[in-house]
Design a protein around this motif. Structure first.
Motif, PDB file in Angstrom:
ATOM      1  N   LYS A   6       0.831  -1.192   0.000  1.00  0.00           N
ATOM      2  CA  LYS A   6       0.000   0.000   0.000  1.00  0.00           C
ATOM      3  C   LYS A   6       0.872   1.251   0.000  1.00  0.00           C
ATOM      4  CE  LYS A   6      -4.321   1.258   2.274  1.00  0.00           C
ATOM      5  NZ  LYS A   6      -5.131   1.064   3.482  1.00  0.00           N
ATOM      6  N   ILE A   7       1.903   1.200   0.854  1.00  0.00           N
ATOM      7  CA  ILE A   7       2.812   2.352   0.951  1.00  0.00           C
ATOM      8  C   ILE A   7       3.505   2.582  -0.392  1.00  0.00           C
ATOM      9  CG2 ILE A   7       4.993   3.141   1.999  1.00  0.00           C
ATOM     10  CD1 ILE A   7       3.944   1.802   4.604  1.00  0.00           C
ATOM     11  N   THR A   8       3.954   1.478  -1.011  1.00  0.00           N
ATOM     12  CA  THR A   8       4.630   1.592  -2.314  1.00  0.00           C
ATOM     13  C   THR A   8       3.695   2.246  -3.330  1.00  0.00           C
ATOM     14  OG1 THR A   8       5.430  -0.594  -1.760  1.00  0.00           O
ATOM     15  CG2 THR A   8       6.091   0.284  -3.902  1.00  0.00           C
ATOM     16  N   ARG A   9       2.420   1.784  -3.300  1.00  0.00           N
ATOM     17  CA  ARG A   9       1.475   2.327  -4.276  1.00  0.00           C
ATOM     18  C   ARG A   9       1.266   3.825  -4.057  1.00  0.00           C
ATOM     19  NH1 ARG A   9      -4.001  -0.311  -3.977  1.00  0.00           N
ATOM     20  NH2 ARG A   9      -4.560   1.746  -3.221  1.00  0.00           N
ATOM     21  N   TYR A  10       1.086   4.183  -2.776  1.00  0.00           N
ATOM     22  CA  TYR A  10       0.916   5.605  -2.459  1.00  0.00           C
ATOM     23  C   TYR A  10       2.135   6.399  -2.912  1.00  0.00           C
ATOM     24  CZ  TYR A  10      -3.426   5.455   0.190  1.00  0.00           C
ATOM     25  OH  TYR A  10      -4.743   5.352   0.553  1.00  0.00           O
ATOM     26  N   ALA A  11       3.326   5.848  -2.675  1.00  0.00           N
ATOM     27  CA  ALA A  11       4.568   6.539  -3.032  1.00  0.00           C
ATOM     28  C   ALA A  11       4.591   6.827  -4.528  1.00  0.00           C
ATOM     29  CB  ALA A  11       5.767   5.682  -2.629  1.00  0.00           C
ATOM     30  N   ILE A  12       4.217   5.805  -5.320  1.00  0.00           N
ATOM     31  CA  ILE A  12       4.230   5.989  -6.780  1.00  0.00           C
ATOM     32  C   ILE A  12       3.206   7.050  -7.190  1.00  0.00           C
ATOM     33  CG2 ILE A  12       3.749   4.870  -8.993  1.00  0.00           C
ATOM     34  CD1 ILE A  12       4.786   2.254  -7.674  1.00  0.00           C
ATOM     35  N   VAL A  13       1.962   6.891  -6.646  1.00  0.00           N
ATOM     36  CA  VAL A  13       0.886   7.826  -7.017  1.00  0.00           C
ATOM     37  C   VAL A  13       1.291   9.253  -6.686  1.00  0.00           C
ATOM     38  CG1 VAL A  13      -1.443   8.578  -6.415  1.00  0.00           C
ATOM     39  CG2 VAL A  13      -0.993   6.167  -6.871  1.00  0.00           C
ATOM     40  N   TYR A  14       1.809   9.424  -5.448  1.00  0.00           N
ATOM     41  CA  TYR A  14       2.128  10.794  -5.028  1.00  0.00           C
ATOM     42  C   TYR A  14       3.323  11.363  -5.776  1.00  0.00           C
ATOM     43  CZ  TYR A  14      -1.513  11.170  -1.601  1.00  0.00           C
ATOM     44  OH  TYR A  14      -2.744  11.273  -1.022  1.00  0.00           O
ATOM     45  N   SER A  15       4.302  10.510  -6.170  1.00  0.00           N
ATOM     46  CA  SER A  15       5.426  11.091  -6.931  1.00  0.00           C
ATOM     47  C   SER A  15       4.956  11.539  -8.309  1.00  0.00           C
ATOM     48  CB  SER A  15       6.623  10.139  -7.061  1.00  0.00           C
ATOM     49  OG  SER A  15       6.347   8.897  -6.526  1.00  0.00           O
ATOM     50  N   VAL A  16       4.076  10.742  -8.920  1.00  0.00           N
ATOM     51  CA  VAL A  16       3.566  11.141 -10.235  1.00  0.00           C
ATOM     52  C   VAL A  16       2.779  12.452 -10.114  1.00  0.00           C
ATOM     53  CG1 VAL A  16       1.979  10.534 -12.106  1.00  0.00           C
ATOM     54  CG2 VAL A  16       3.504   8.797 -11.161  1.00  0.00           C
ATOM     55  N   LEU A  17       1.899  12.509  -9.082  1.00  0.00           N
ATOM     56  CA  LEU A  17       1.097  13.718  -8.894  1.00  0.00           C
ATOM     57  C   LEU A  17       1.980  14.930  -8.606  1.00  0.00           C
ATOM     58  CD1 LEU A  17      -1.984  12.490  -6.801  1.00  0.00           C
ATOM     59  CD2 LEU A  17      -1.917  13.192  -9.185  1.00  0.00           C
ATOM     60  N   SER A  18       3.040  14.708  -7.764  1.00  0.00           N
ATOM     61  CA  SER A  18       3.920  15.819  -7.428  1.00  0.00           C
ATOM     62  C   SER A  18       4.628  16.321  -8.671  1.00  0.00           C
ATOM     63  CB  SER A  18       4.970  15.384  -6.404  1.00  0.00           C
ATOM     64  OG  SER A  18       4.324  14.805  -5.315  1.00  0.00           O
ATOM     65  N   ALA A  19       5.090  15.385  -9.505  1.00  0.00           N
ATOM     66  CA  ALA A  19       5.785  15.780 -10.730  1.00  0.00           C
ATOM     67  C   ALA A  19       4.850  16.602 -11.620  1.00  0.00           C
ATOM     68  CB  ALA A  19       6.265  14.539 -11.470  1.00  0.00           C
ATOM     69  N   ALA A  20       3.597  16.122 -11.735  1.00  0.00           N
ATOM     70  CA  ALA A  20       2.630  16.828 -12.583  1.00  0.00           C
ATOM     71  C   ALA A  20       2.369  18.229 -12.030  1.00  0.00           C
ATOM     72  CB  ALA A  20       1.331  16.042 -12.664  1.00  0.00           C
ATOM     73  N   THR A  21       2.219  18.310 -10.703  1.00  0.00           N
ATOM     74  CA  THR A  21       1.987  19.609 -10.075  1.00  0.00           C
ATOM     75  C   THR A  21       3.158  20.548 -10.338  1.00  0.00           C
ATOM     76  OG1 THR A  21       0.862  18.392  -8.342  1.00  0.00           O
ATOM     77  CG2 THR A  21       1.310  20.713  -7.907  1.00  0.00           C
ATOM     78  N   PHE A  22       4.374  20.024 -10.171  1.00  0.00           N
ATOM     79  CA  PHE A  22       5.576  20.833 -10.381  1.00  0.00           C
ATOM     80  C   PHE A  22       5.604  21.378 -11.805  1.00  0.00           C
ATOM     81  CE2 PHE A  22      10.033  21.260 -11.665  1.00  0.00           C
ATOM     82  CZ  PHE A  22      10.469  22.169 -10.710  1.00  0.00           C
ATOM     83  N   VAL A  23       5.314  20.483 -12.765  1.00  0.00           N
ATOM     84  CA  VAL A  23       5.355  20.889 -14.172  1.00  0.00           C
ATOM     85  C   VAL A  23       4.340  21.988 -14.456  1.00  0.00           C
ATOM     86  CG1 VAL A  23       4.897  20.094 -16.540  1.00  0.00           C
ATOM     87  CG2 VAL A  23       6.287  18.706 -14.996  1.00  0.00           C
TER      88      VAL A  23
END
Lengths: 272, 358
Positions: A6-23
């Motif tokens: 679950k933690i791994t999944r959250y980590a992936i989801v949040y890194s993708v979202l963070s990258a998108a937000t940053f962009v």
């Protein structure tokens, strides 16, 4: 085990979202920070706020008749938006409401025309406009855009949700077709119009290529043309350009926040 | 003079005939119900009267004026729609006064008329609300109010209760009947629900495939239907239809134990006929009897309906009041009198002559 996955999944989801937000956020940040720095600092890649904002604004005002430019842009965008909404919504309404044998064929032809790039239409359009004596006028900028196929399509789709019984009721109440459109359809489809307003206003405010071709004298220039002119200087002043960019972004941003709720409702469907 | 007259009215969409020649005269202050299965053309016919659909051929008269080519707003009609069709951006008050505003009626007069209609319908506390803030029943009443303020000669209702829940529908049905008495105007009402038709109508017009099957008062249609379609459509639960064979002096139920119903039918012996028996015509002191096997029974308290078949055949619906202990698997003697039975020929038309009371 499940906890870890679950933690791994959250980590992936949040890194993708963070990258998108940053962009999406970073250009805005860069624009605002840049406006406070000198051109040299920007080129060096400085990412913190500086103290050069007022100097940048001053230099922009020296180079550009800002009031005039804004007035041109706003006038074109407002007139373009009003006319486009009126003409294109009328067409979309007509396509959906009135039965005709060739209706679908005409509509298909229009959709086909969407695939023709503007670059292919540019030259013939310019010849038409100048032979009509409209070159270097605001009319020439607005006129070709008011029958927007995309907006016609958008309104036709939205009109599918407009209850036919409302039109019947209005006919029994004694309204003519144009009164039904004006006094029943338009108010009932308010959120559709709001969403379309944002889209069309943004398109006309940001319109660059066609005004560049058709508007030739400095007193006709719009904000997009001015920003482009600033960048083409021998040594572009990036601080000044970014100040102009902020000013150019503001109106659409304000419009979006004002109409945001209606915009979302319009995207979801209008009449409820 | 009739209030509204249809004569040879037809409607076609391209090659398809939807209304195939309708003749009908409606008297002043009559409550007329168009009823029929979906697709029978009842709504189209109503829309033609309203002027929302063109009449392909034939004539429509309202009063003594031919109305075929008159604008909907000038026909002296008002319509209540299934979806209510209230203008979503206007308050209840403005919805009700909308037509008057466009007719150029002075503001004070509009306010008076709207106030009056609102009083009649109990809408006064809701006048400043928007349609989306109202319940289904309230919207329905606003739609009726909008029709009332126009003071039409003829009210048209297009399935006005079908969007309401069952309880509210019964309530609104009574309100509509009361309203008709109060307004004292002609009403044409379209529904697919035969209970609404039976309870509201002065006369019912039964339509099928764009043709009028029968016109008459509710009990006329119930007691004396012209054909199997009307017999099956009017009445709930539905009439039972049993296949039979005509014989000399009787009709033999060859799929139900060869029971013979004494009757002199004016058709050749050996012809197939259909026997119609309403569920409530099965009575304990009937002289004829079918020996059936019960599949299940519905005990509703006031009524009991037994569903039973003969030798695995189609189930018959039997009104069996008092038979509280009937249950699945039991043998049930469904008794009836020959005088309560209707006969239909192979073409579905009623055979009326020569029935001998049993």
């Amino acid at each position: 085990m499940t906890g870890t996955s679950k933690i791994t999944r959250y980590a992936i989801v949040y890194s993708v979202l963070s990258a998108a937000t940053f962009v999406s956020i970073f250009p805005f940040y860069w624009m605002i920070v840049g406006a406070t720095n000198t051109s040299a600092e920007i080129v060096k890649g400085k990412t913190s706020f500086g103290g050069n904002l007022l100097a940048n604004i001053e230099r922009l005002l020296e180079q550009v008749d800002l009031g005039r430019v804004f007035l041109n842009s706003a006038g074109l965008a407002v007139a373009g938006t009003l006319l486009t909404l009126l003409v294109s919504s009328l067409a979309g309404y007509g396509f959906e409401m009135f039965r005709s044998r060739i209706r679908e064929r005409i509509f298909a032809l229009l959709l086909l025309l969407l695939s023709v790039p503007f670059a292919a239409l540019m030259v013939p359009l310019f010849i038409m406009v100048s032979s009509a004596g409209l070159a270097n006028t605001f009319v020439a900028v607005v006129l070709p855009s008011i029958a927007s196929i995309f907006i016609i399509f958008y309104f036709r789709q939205a009109t599918k949700a407009f209850p036919g019984e409302l039109r019947d009721a209005a006919r029994i109440d004694g309204l003519r077709e144009w009164q039904i459109f004006l006094h029943v359809y338009m108010p009932a489809m308010r959120s559709t119009y709001a969403a379309a307003t944002i889209i069309v206003f943004m398109m006309s405010w940001n319109n660059f290529l066609w005004p560049l071709i058709v508007l030739q004298t400095p007193e006709h220039k719009t904000i997009t043309l001015v920003i482009s002119a600033l960048t083409s200087a021998y040594t572009p002043d990036f601080g000044v350009i970014l100040v102009a960019t902020i000013l150019a972004t503001l109106p659409t941003l304000v419009l979006f926040f004002v109409l945001q709720r209606q915009f979302v409702a319009g995207m979801l469907g209008s009449v409820k | 003079m009739s209030e509204l007259k249809l004569s040879g009215v037809k409607k076609s969409f391209g090659m398809v005939d939807v209304i195939k020649g309708v003749d009908l005269e409606i008297q002043p202050r009559e409550f007329i119900v168009f009823v029929g299965p979906s697709g029978c053309g009842k709504s189209t016919l109503l829309r033609m009267i309203a002027g929302l659909e063109e009449i392909s051929s034939g004539d429509l008269f309202i009063g003594d004026a031919r109305m075929n080519d008159v604008e909907p707003s000038e026909r002296g009609i008002a319509m209540v729609f299934q979806s209510y069709a209230l203008y979503p951006h206007l308050s209840v008050r403005d919805n009700m006064g909308f037509a008057l505003r466009y007719a150029g009626v002075p503001k004070a007069e509009i306010a008076r008329q709207v106030g009056e209609a609102a009083r009649t319908l109990g809408l006064e506390p809701l006048l400043d609300r928007k349609p989306k803030e109202l319940s289904g029943g309230q919207r329905q009443r606003v739609a009726i109010g909008r029709a009332i303020v126009r003071h039409p000669r003829v009210f048209l209702f297009d399935e006005p209760l079908s969007n309401l829940d069952a309880e509210l529908r019964v309530h609104m049905r009574i309100e509509l009947a009361r309203l008709h008495r109060k307004l004292n105007t002609t009403i044409i009402y379209v529904t697919h629900d035969q209970v609404e038709a039976m309870t509201l109508a002065d006369r019912i017009v039964v339509l099928r495939d764009g043709v009028i099957e029968q016109v008459g008062s509710p009990l006329q249609l119930y007691d004396d239907p012209d054909n199997m379609f009307v017999a099956g459509f009017i009445g709930s639960p539905k009439m039972n239809f049993l296949p039979a064979i005509a014989e000399a002096g009787s009709v033999r139920l060859h799929r139900h134990g060869d029971v013979r119903i004494p009757a002199n039918l004016p058709i050749a012996a050996g012809s197939p006929v259909t026997v119609g028996i309403r569920p409530e015509h099965f009575v304990q002191d009937g002289t004829l009897s079918l020996r059936l096997k019960v599949e299940f029974a519905e005990h509703l308290g006031s009524d009991t309906f037994v569903y039973a078949g003969y030798d695995g055949g189609d189930l018959l619906t039997i009104g069996a009041n008092g038979a509280r202990d009937v249950g699945p698997g039991q043998t049930y003697h469904a008794r009836f009198n020959a005088g309560d039975v209707l006969f239909f020929g192979p073409d579905g038309e009623r055979i009326r002559l020569g029935t001998v009371a049993g």
